[in-house]
Design a protein around this motif. Structure first.
Motif, PDB file in Angstrom:
ATOM      1  N   LEU A 272      64.148 -25.456 -42.549  1.00 40.35           N
ATOM      2  CA  LEU A 272      64.491 -26.066 -43.830  1.00 40.35           C
ATOM      3  C   LEU A 272      65.008 -27.490 -43.695  1.00 40.35           C
ATOM      4  O   LEU A 272      65.386 -28.117 -44.683  1.00 40.35           O
ATOM      5  N   GLY A 273      65.052 -27.995 -42.458  1.00 43.24           N
ATOM      6  CA  GLY A 273      65.490 -29.366 -42.243  1.00 43.24           C
ATOM      7  C   GLY A 273      66.948 -29.509 -41.875  1.00 43.24           C
ATOM      8  O   GLY A 273      67.482 -30.620 -41.826  1.00 43.24           O
ATOM      9  N   MET A 274      67.623 -28.380 -41.590  1.00 44.74           N
ATOM     10  CA  MET A 274      69.026 -28.417 -41.203  1.00 44.74           C
ATOM     11  C   MET A 274      69.125 -28.537 -39.678  1.00 44.74           C
ATOM     12  O   MET A 274      68.287 -28.003 -38.955  1.00 44.74           O
ATOM     13  N   PRO A 275      70.153 -29.211 -39.181  1.00 48.90           N
ATOM     14  CA  PRO A 275      70.319 -29.273 -37.723  1.00 48.90           C
ATOM     15  C   PRO A 275      70.981 -28.012 -37.175  1.00 48.90           C
ATOM     16  O   PRO A 275      71.687 -27.300 -37.899  1.00 48.90           O
ATOM     17  N   LEU A 276      70.721 -27.730 -35.918  1.00 51.73           N
ATOM     18  CA  LEU A 276      71.498 -26.715 -35.198  1.00 51.73           C
ATOM     19  C   LEU A 276      72.843 -27.328 -34.821  1.00 51.73           C
ATOM     20  O   LEU A 276      72.937 -28.531 -34.588  1.00 51.73           O
ATOM     21  N   THR A 277      73.847 -26.492 -34.736  1.00 51.18           N
ATOM     22  CA  THR A 277      75.141 -26.972 -34.261  1.00 51.18           C
ATOM     23  C   THR A 277      75.458 -26.271 -32.950  1.00 51.18           C
ATOM     24  O   THR A 277      75.361 -25.044 -32.858  1.00 51.18           O
ATOM     25  N   LEU A 278      75.789 -27.037 -31.932  1.00 50.19           N
ATOM     26  CA  LEU A 278      76.150 -26.459 -30.642  1.00 50.19           C
ATOM     27  C   LEU A 278      77.318 -27.217 -30.038  1.00 50.19           C
ATOM     28  O   LEU A 278      77.506 -28.412 -30.312  1.00 50.19           O
ATOM     29  N   THR A 279      78.101 -26.497 -29.243  1.00 54.37           N
ATOM     30  CA  THR A 279      79.161 -27.160 -28.495  1.00 54.37           C
ATOM     31  C   THR A 279      78.510 -28.041 -27.443  1.00 54.37           C
ATOM     32  O   THR A 279      77.620 -27.596 -26.718  1.00 54.37           O
ATOM     33  N   LEU A 280      78.942 -29.316 -27.386  1.00 56.47           N
ATOM     34  CA  LEU A 280      78.367 -30.230 -26.402  1.00 56.47           C
ATOM     35  C   LEU A 280      78.510 -29.604 -25.020  1.00 56.47           C
ATOM     36  O   LEU A 280      79.622 -29.401 -24.538  1.00 56.47           O
ATOM     37  N   PRO A 281      77.391 -29.241 -24.379  1.00 54.08           N
ATOM     38  CA  PRO A 281      77.471 -28.376 -23.203  1.00 54.08           C
ATOM     39  C   PRO A 281      77.803 -29.101 -21.903  1.00 54.08           C
ATOM     40  O   PRO A 281      77.552 -30.306 -21.756  1.00 54.08           O
ATOM     41  N   GLU A 282      78.363 -28.341 -20.998  1.00 54.91           N
ATOM     42  CA  GLU A 282      78.432 -28.812 -19.616  1.00 54.91           C
ATOM     43  C   GLU A 282      77.020 -28.797 -19.052  1.00 54.91           C
ATOM     44  O   GLU A 282      76.189 -27.966 -19.436  1.00 54.91           O
ATOM     45  N   VAL A 283      76.748 -29.705 -18.134  1.00 51.42           N
ATOM     46  CA  VAL A 283      75.429 -29.753 -17.493  1.00 51.42           C
ATOM     47  C   VAL A 283      75.624 -29.630 -15.987  1.00 51.42           C
ATOM     48  O   VAL A 283      76.262 -30.481 -15.368  1.00 51.42           O
ATOM     49  N   VAL A 284      75.089 -28.570 -15.427  1.00 49.08           N
ATOM     50  CA  VAL A 284      75.171 -28.338 -13.985  1.00 49.08           C
ATOM     51  C   VAL A 284      73.939 -28.952 -13.334  1.00 49.08           C
ATOM     52  O   VAL A 284      72.800 -28.597 -13.667  1.00 49.08           O
ATOM     53  N   GLY A 285      74.159 -29.895 -12.430  1.00 44.87           N
ATOM     54  CA  GLY A 285      73.047 -30.489 -11.701  1.00 44.87           C
ATOM     55  C   GLY A 285      72.695 -29.621 -10.506  1.00 44.87           C
ATOM     56  O   GLY A 285      73.555 -29.282  -9.692  1.00 44.87           O
ATOM     57  N   CYS A 286      71.446 -29.211 -10.435  1.00 47.49           N
ATOM     58  CA  CYS A 286      70.986 -28.417  -9.290  1.00 47.49           C
ATOM     59  C   CYS A 286      70.152 -29.335  -8.398  1.00 47.49           C
ATOM     60  O   CYS A 286      69.015 -29.688  -8.742  1.00 47.49           O
ATOM     61  N   GLU A 287      70.734 -29.719  -7.280  1.00 46.14           N
ATOM     62  CA  GLU A 287      70.061 -30.652  -6.379  1.00 46.14           C
ATOM     63  C   GLU A 287      69.233 -29.891  -5.357  1.00 46.14           C
ATOM     64  O   GLU A 287      69.750 -29.077  -4.590  1.00 46.14           O
ATOM     65  N   LEU A 288      67.949 -30.164  -5.365  1.00 48.39           N
ATOM     66  CA  LEU A 288      67.031 -29.547  -4.408  1.00 48.39           C
ATOM     67  C   LEU A 288      66.771 -30.542  -3.291  1.00 48.39           C
ATOM     68  O   LEU A 288      66.305 -31.659  -3.529  1.00 48.39           O
ATOM     69  N   THR A 289      67.094 -30.142  -2.082  1.00 46.41           N
ATOM     70  CA  THR A 289      66.931 -31.018  -0.930  1.00 46.41           C
ATOM     71  C   THR A 289      66.054 -30.342   0.113  1.00 46.41           C
ATOM     72  O   THR A 289      65.749 -29.149   0.028  1.00 46.41           O
ATOM     73  N   GLY A 290      65.686 -31.110   1.130  1.00 45.34           N
ATOM     74  CA  GLY A 290      64.920 -30.550   2.231  1.00 45.34           C
ATOM     75  C   GLY A 290      63.465 -30.335   1.893  1.00 45.34           C
ATOM     76  O   GLY A 290      62.976 -30.694   0.823  1.00 45.34           O
ATOM     77  N   THR A 291      62.780 -29.724   2.816  1.00 48.03           N
ATOM     78  CA  THR A 291      61.345 -29.472   2.680  1.00 48.03           C
ATOM     79  C   THR A 291      61.081 -27.983   2.722  1.00 48.03           C
ATOM     80  O   THR A 291      61.660 -27.255   3.548  1.00 48.03           O
ATOM     81  N   VAL A 292      60.231 -27.529   1.844  1.00 49.02           N
ATOM     82  CA  VAL A 292      59.902 -26.108   1.788  1.00 49.02           C
ATOM     83  C   VAL A 292      59.208 -25.685   3.075  1.00 49.02           C
ATOM     84  O   VAL A 292      58.330 -26.395   3.591  1.00 49.02           O
TER      85      VAL A 292
END
Length: 929
Positions: A272-292
């Motif tokens: 209907l054109g209304m925004p969602l409301t959410l708590t400004l979230p924490e963002v966890v950075g997942c760092e991928l290192t090395g070679t598979v």
């Protein structure tokens, strides 16, 4: 530059949609100040589009149809009532399995014996043209029905709207199994009313697209067809983003599209054109290192990353991937990881668009011009991740590191699937099993017999069997090994092995059992199927085979040699079950392995091998060939996967979308502006949400002398509140359907009848586990206090409404816990509930109550019905002042003279505006007047 990419998408949306009312400048500034404001403020988000599946889509579209009716009745123009946000609804939840095992299609007869004819196909209109029997491949024996005429004349199943299944021998299209056809016929028959309503919706509403049945699942269609990555609206570009009612919505984050699943009322609000409301979230950075590790498969990587995130406590947070290792993950890997969000509790797992994504989009059907615009736009607004540049990484709430180098391949065995063995430890572990006492792992072979060798003559040649020899090797694309990359890995390894001069010993019982025709198709189109066949891995059919013990007997000479020498022979398969003796009574050690490892162990002929130091065998010119020499690289796999799998999948889905299907195309539906409601229908009914719609909003009325409908305790879930599953024969909903002439067999489910408010309202609080303190035991009952009768909840509420008496609900802590359901708020509203008074709420459910027009009231800290001496038998009066404000204290007066204060649990002025207008549906409807 320091914001996480996912937060940048929220920020861009807030700037673009800032109107000073729904989205304010302070909202944008709060997002920009994410590092300080995270987890402390609520912000609006306007997604670019909505995806629905039919169970949650039917009530949403019924509400839109009812809104048109109400707007017309109030003097407005009903044609203006359309979704404001682009919406796609996939009809994929209607199929029920009424028929199974009607016929075994496309299967050869490896066990010998009389070949049973195929079950007769059920006729369609026009009837299917029966193809001539196959004469093109001796192994097929005509069972596939795809003969010379079929090859010369093209696919003979053109009259069937679904993609034809392929014959496993010569890969020609064959008719669909009778099972499929019968279930599809039942689906259209059972759900005709709902499907006609969807068809009407697709004709009259703007901004909505209906994807008909038999096209694909909601998440598949969303990922493979609906995703834009960058929206182009008349030359104006902005990021793609999505919310949906399907639990797999999070998959699109693997494409760099921000998206997650929400409840029905939130979804309708966005439509209907209304925004969602959410708590400004924490963002966890997942760092991928090395070679598979070269030998680690996509399955190994996905499960390992999921395990790390589960241990990192990321519940209720965004996860965003970065680091040098991300570029090693294909888009298929990324979307699988993003889909695993429920496993580790994150809201979403975001992979910003990079070069890997662009390459995937090219194979997914994006033309050159669209790709160039997408790349240029994302780079200009800093939403493109370039791992080759030296730009600094975003700042995250916390960082979780995962070393891809630590991910190593495993097999499981020799007797239980939970006993995992690292492949580089396989030789030593098997030796330990020989030494160990008989039990869950051990075989207790005397030390002096552990190196015994038994010679055996087979097909004119002598072979030597010893402990650990492989005698069964089965490649099965079953459940955890259905990822295209692992099956292609097996095929590419086979190709390199044959080209290097390696072979599999002829006495080893090898087989290839794909999970479906598509697997055979991409193995064939990639050119690896002949090489698998050369090593003995020929397609044996589609279904459970070696995994459930359906293995043809071993050659008699091999069986005798194993028994004579008391040899611990081995089976290796890419299935799910490996109990001792399951594959064959003389094969005591069985290992579950990835498809390419099954091929590798078959070539080696033994599990007593260290792949790092010992060769698989001798190739051309007497050269020793090691596993590392023939194992396909991830780059090779990704290239073949994109070229042979992704392209064909997207092409197939696009064709389905463009053609539709025969049943849907022939389905008749009205084209009128207003839906012609059928008063006899038990599936589709015009709900009463808009009965009081007026041009001017009516201020909230005082709740005077309300009775308590239900007196509930802690942790009342949406399952307790909202109808779900089958309709009990003794329920109020069952009584209603019976009165309409339906038998219990025709009740269907609450999910299928979500478009009928009469059924759904009667099902509200109908859970047999509901514990109402008035009753004292679990039962969907309550007391109607004016009469003193104990009644079904619906019957009591109906009496209260006839008497003009408002009702409220008393509850304890965490009211509305569990999955978000629109009818958990709509149902109580239609029962006449004016307010809920609880100790605390589940956040999403609280907002849903406001969205439908029910006031969420909360006891003050430390207070509850017990401390206040409330029995629930009192009558309650609540006054809402004209200057109602967020978290305002309100006085409640009871019929016993007690007065106490509660918190009006509105978090912002927008929620108060919605409540004063009777909820989000009425608020938007008033705009059309």
């Amino acid at each position: 530059d320091t914001l996480p990419y996912s937060i940048r998408v929220l920020f861009e949306s807030s700037v673009r949609n800032c109107d000073g009312f729904l989205v304010k400048e302070t909202d944008a500034m709060n997002i920009l100040d994410w590092k300080i404001k995270q987890n402390h403020v609520e912000v609006p988000f306007c997604p670019a589009r909505v995806v629905l599946q039919d169970f949650t889509g039917i009530p949403a579209m019924v509400d839109f149809a009812a809104m048109r009716e109400a707007v017309r009745n109030a003097g407005g123009d009903p044609v203006k009532v359309n979704p404001a946000c682009p919406t796609d609804l996939t009809v994929d939840h209607s199929l029920q399995i009424d028929f199974s095992k009607c016929a075994i299609q496309n299967a050869p007869n490896p066990g010998g014996g009389e070949q049973k004819p195929l079950a007769r196909l059920s006729p369609l209109k026009p009837p299917l043209r029966k193809p001539p029997p196959c004469r093109g491949h001796s192994g097929c024996r005509g069972s596939c029905g795809a003969g010379e005429a079929g090859r010369s004349a093209g696919p003979f199943s053109a009259q069937i709207e679904n993609t034809p299944i392929l014959c496993p021998f010569h890969l020609q299209p064959v008719p669909e199994p009778e099972t499929v056809l019968k279930n599809q016929e039942m689906e259209f028959g059972r759900n005709r009313e709902r499907l006609q309503f969807f068809k009407w919706s697709s004709k009259v509403f703007e901004n909505i697209s209906i994807i008909p049945p038999e096209t694909g699942t909601a998440h598949q269609v969303n990922l493979e067809y609906l995703s834009r990555v960058v929206f182009d609206v008349k030359g104006f570009l902005h990021p793609d983003s999505v919310v949906g009612t399907d639990s797999h919505t999070t998959m699109v984050n693997g494409l760099g599209i921000l998206g997650w699943g929400v409840g029905g009322i939130e979804t309708e609000a966005v439509m209907l054109g209304m925004p969602l409301t959410l708590t400004l979230p924490e963002v966890v950075g997942c760092e991928l290192t090395g070679t598979v590790s070269p030998f680690a498969t996509s399955i190994d990587i996905v499960l390992s990353i999921t395990k790390h995130l589960r241990q990192a406590d990321v519940a209720g947070k965004f996860v965003e991937f970065f680091g040098s290792g991300v570029s090693q993950l294909s888009v298929a890997d990324r979307t699988t990881i993003a889909n695993m969000c429920p496993e580790y509790g994150a809201i979403l797992s975001f992979f910003p668009v990079d070069n890997v994504t662009l390459k995937h989009l090219k194979h997914a059907g994006f033309d050159k011009a669209k790709l160039e615009v997408t790349e240029a736009y994302l780079k200009s607004v800093k939403l493109f991740r370039n791992y080759e540049s030296s730009s600094r990484e975003p700042e995250y709430s916390q960082v979780v590191q995962v070393s891809l180098s630590s991910i190593i391949p495993y097999v499981s065995g020799p007797k239980r699937s939970q006993d995992r063995v690292a492949v580089n430890n396989m030789k030593s572990d098997f030796q330990a099993c020989l030494n160990e006492k008989s039990g869950v792992k051990g075989f207790q072979i005397a030390a002096e017999k552990q190196n015994d060798i038994v010679p055996v003559q087979y097909e004119g040649n002598e072979y030597k069997l010893s402990h650990g020899c492989v005698v069964i090797a089965a490649v099965i694309s079953c459940t955890n090994n259905c990822n295209p990359s692992v099956m292609l890995a097996a095929g590419l390894l086979a190709k390199k092995a044959v080209e290097a001069g390696l072979m599999v010993k002829p006495y080893i019982r090898t087989s290839l059992s794909p999970g479906g025709g598509m697997v055979t198709h991409y193995l064939s189109s990639s050119g690896v199927l002949p090489y698998l066949s050369k090593l003995g891995f020929e397609v044996v059919g589609y279904g459970c085979s070696t995994c459930v013990g359906n293995t043809a007997p071993l050659p008699e000479a091999i069986r005798n040699a194993i028994k004579q020498g008391d040899i611990i022979a081995c089976g290796v398969l890419s299935g799910t079950k490996n109990f001792e003796g399951r594959l064959c009574d003389c094969v005591r050690a069985n290992y579950l392995a990835s498809p390419p490892l099954v091929v590798a162990y078959a070539i080696a002929g033994t599990v007593r091998i260290d792949f790092d130091t010992e060769p698989l065998g001798t190739g051309f010119n007497g050269r020793s060939i090691y596993l590392r020499d023939i194992w396909p690289t991830r780059q090779e796999l990704h290239a073949v996967e994109e070229e042979c799998v992704i392209s064909s999948m997207f092409k197939e889905l696009k064709e389905k979308m463009e053609k539709g299907n025969k049943r849907w195309n022939l389905l008749e539906a009205p084209e009128s502006t207003l839906f012609p409601w059928d008063l006899k229908s038990t599936y589709i009914r015009c709900p009463s949400f808009f009965d009081k719609l007026a041009k001017e909003a009516v201020p909230p009325q005082a709740v005077e002398n309300a009775h308590v409908l239900l007196f509930l305790g802690d942790s009342v879930t949406t399952d307790h509140i909202s109808p779900a599953g089958s309709i009990a024969r003794s329920s109020a909903a069952a009584k209603y359907l019976t009165s309409k002439g339906l038998t219990p067999r025709e009740f269907n489910s609450y999910g299928a009848r979500r478009g009928n408010d009469a059924v759904m309202t009667r099902g509200t609080f109908a859970n047999i586990k509901l514990l109402n303190k008035f009753i004292g035991k679990p039962a969907p009952k309550t007391i109607h206090f004016p009469s003193g009768q104990t009644l079904d909840v619906f019957e009591a509420a109906e009496l209260y409404q006839k008497e003009g008496i408002p009702v409220i609900i008393l509850a304890g802590k965490k009211y509305g816990l569990g999955s978000s359901r629109d009818w958990a708020a709509k149902g109580p509203f239609l029962l006449g509930v004016k307010a809920v008074l609880a100790e605390s709420y589940e956040k999403v459910h609280r907002s849903q109550l406001i969205g439908i027009g029910i006031a969420p009231l909360q006891f003050r800290p430390g207070e509850n019905p017990s401390t206040l001496g409330l029995t629930g038998r009192e009558q309650f009066s609540i006054l809402f002042p004209p200057d109602l404000s967020p978290r305002m204290m309100l006085d409640i007066k009871t019929s016993t003279g007690k007065i106490f204060s509660v918190i009006a649990l509105f978090e912002n002025n927008m929620e108060i505006t919605l409540y004063k207008n009777g909820g989000s549906l009425n608020f938007v409807a008033q705009r059309f007047l």
